[in-house]
Design an enzyme around this catalytic site. Structure first.
Site, PDB file in Angstrom:
ATOM      1  N   HIS A  15       0.832  -1.196   0.000  1.00 15.65           N
ATOM      2  CA  HIS A  15       0.000   0.000   0.000  1.00 15.65           C
ATOM      3  C   HIS A  15       0.874   1.257   0.000  1.00 15.65           C
ATOM      4  O   HIS A  15       2.087   1.204   0.165  1.00 15.65           O
ATOM      5  CB  HIS A  15      -1.000   0.013   1.166  1.00 15.65           C
ATOM      6  CG  HIS A  15      -0.419   0.332   2.508  1.00 15.65           C
ATOM      7  ND1 HIS A  15      -1.198   0.578   3.608  1.00 15.65           N
ATOM      8  CD2 HIS A  15       0.859   0.455   2.927  1.00 15.65           C
ATOM      9  CE1 HIS A  15      -0.418   0.836   4.640  1.00 15.65           C
ATOM     10  NE2 HIS A  15       0.816   0.767   4.266  1.00 15.65           N
ATOM     11  N   CYS A  34       5.229   5.132   5.231  1.00 14.25           N
ATOM     12  CA  CYS A  34       4.036   4.582   4.570  1.00 14.25           C
ATOM     13  C   CYS A  34       3.577   5.471   3.411  1.00 14.25           C
ATOM     14  O   CYS A  34       2.678   5.102   2.658  1.00 14.25           O
ATOM     15  CB  CYS A  34       2.903   4.359   5.569  1.00 14.25           C
ATOM     16  SG  CYS A  34       3.034   2.776   6.440  1.00 14.25           S
ATOM     17  N   HIS A  42       3.079  -5.072   3.794  1.00 15.99           N
ATOM     18  CA  HIS A  42       2.846  -5.466   5.184  1.00 15.99           C
ATOM     19  C   HIS A  42       2.363  -6.912   5.203  1.00 15.99           C
ATOM     20  O   HIS A  42       1.688  -7.369   4.275  1.00 15.99           O
ATOM     21  CB  HIS A  42       1.770  -4.605   5.837  1.00 15.99           C
ATOM     22  CG  HIS A  42       2.202  -3.212   6.129  1.00 15.99           C
ATOM     23  ND1 HIS A  42       2.999  -2.880   7.200  1.00 15.99           N
ATOM     24  CD2 HIS A  42       1.947  -2.048   5.488  1.00 15.99           C
ATOM     25  CE1 HIS A  42       3.212  -1.569   7.204  1.00 15.99           C
ATOM     26  NE2 HIS A  42       2.592  -1.029   6.169  1.00 15.99           N
TER      27      HIS A  42
END
Ligand code: NI
Length: 135
Positions: A15, A34, A42
């Site tokens: 992501h 992130c 993840h």
């Protein structure tokens, strides 16, 4: 007698957390690594909790084979080894935070599990960070 049963599952997914309404600098400040442009992965650990009356005929709250098959088809097949931002409809326009992923999983499974059962989703994004929905 009401009892809660739990089923654990696992999926890997990539992501990128980003809010397109904010500046690049603000996104880095908010989301740190992130926000990495080229995505990152993840190992998500999922726990699905189903609460209901124990069926007097079976002694079960919920058939765990049915629950594990449902999680496989509806969640793992949908998200495992996917880029959540690019490969899934659910996160095309929804920032794929653990909070939002847990909410989306809840919405998917809620449609499949009878109204007589309560449902709760716990999702670990790292071994130390997890979210629960509903709160
Ligand atoms: Ni991340």
């Amino acid at each position: 007698m009401r009892v809660s049963v739990y089923r654990r599952a696992h999926f890997n997914a990539a992501h990128r957390l980003n809010n397109p309404n904010l500046s690049a600098a603000e996104n880095v400040r908010l989301f740190g690594v992130c926000n990495n442009n080229n995505f990152h992965g993840h190992n998500y650990e999922l726990e699905v909790k189903v609460t209901g009356e124990v069926n007097p005929d079976t002694g079960y709250v919920y058939d765990m084979k049915d629950l594990s098959d449902m999680i496989k088809v509806e969640i793992e097949d949908r998200f495992d080894h996917k880029n959540l931002n690019l490969d899934t409809e659910e996160f095309k326009n929804l920032n794929p935070t653990a909070e939002h992923i847990a909410y989306v999983i809840y919405q998917i499974l809620r449609k499949k599990i009878g109204k007589e059962f309560d449902l709760s989703i716990r999702l670990w994004e790292t071994p130390r960070n997890s979210v629960e929905y509903p709160a």
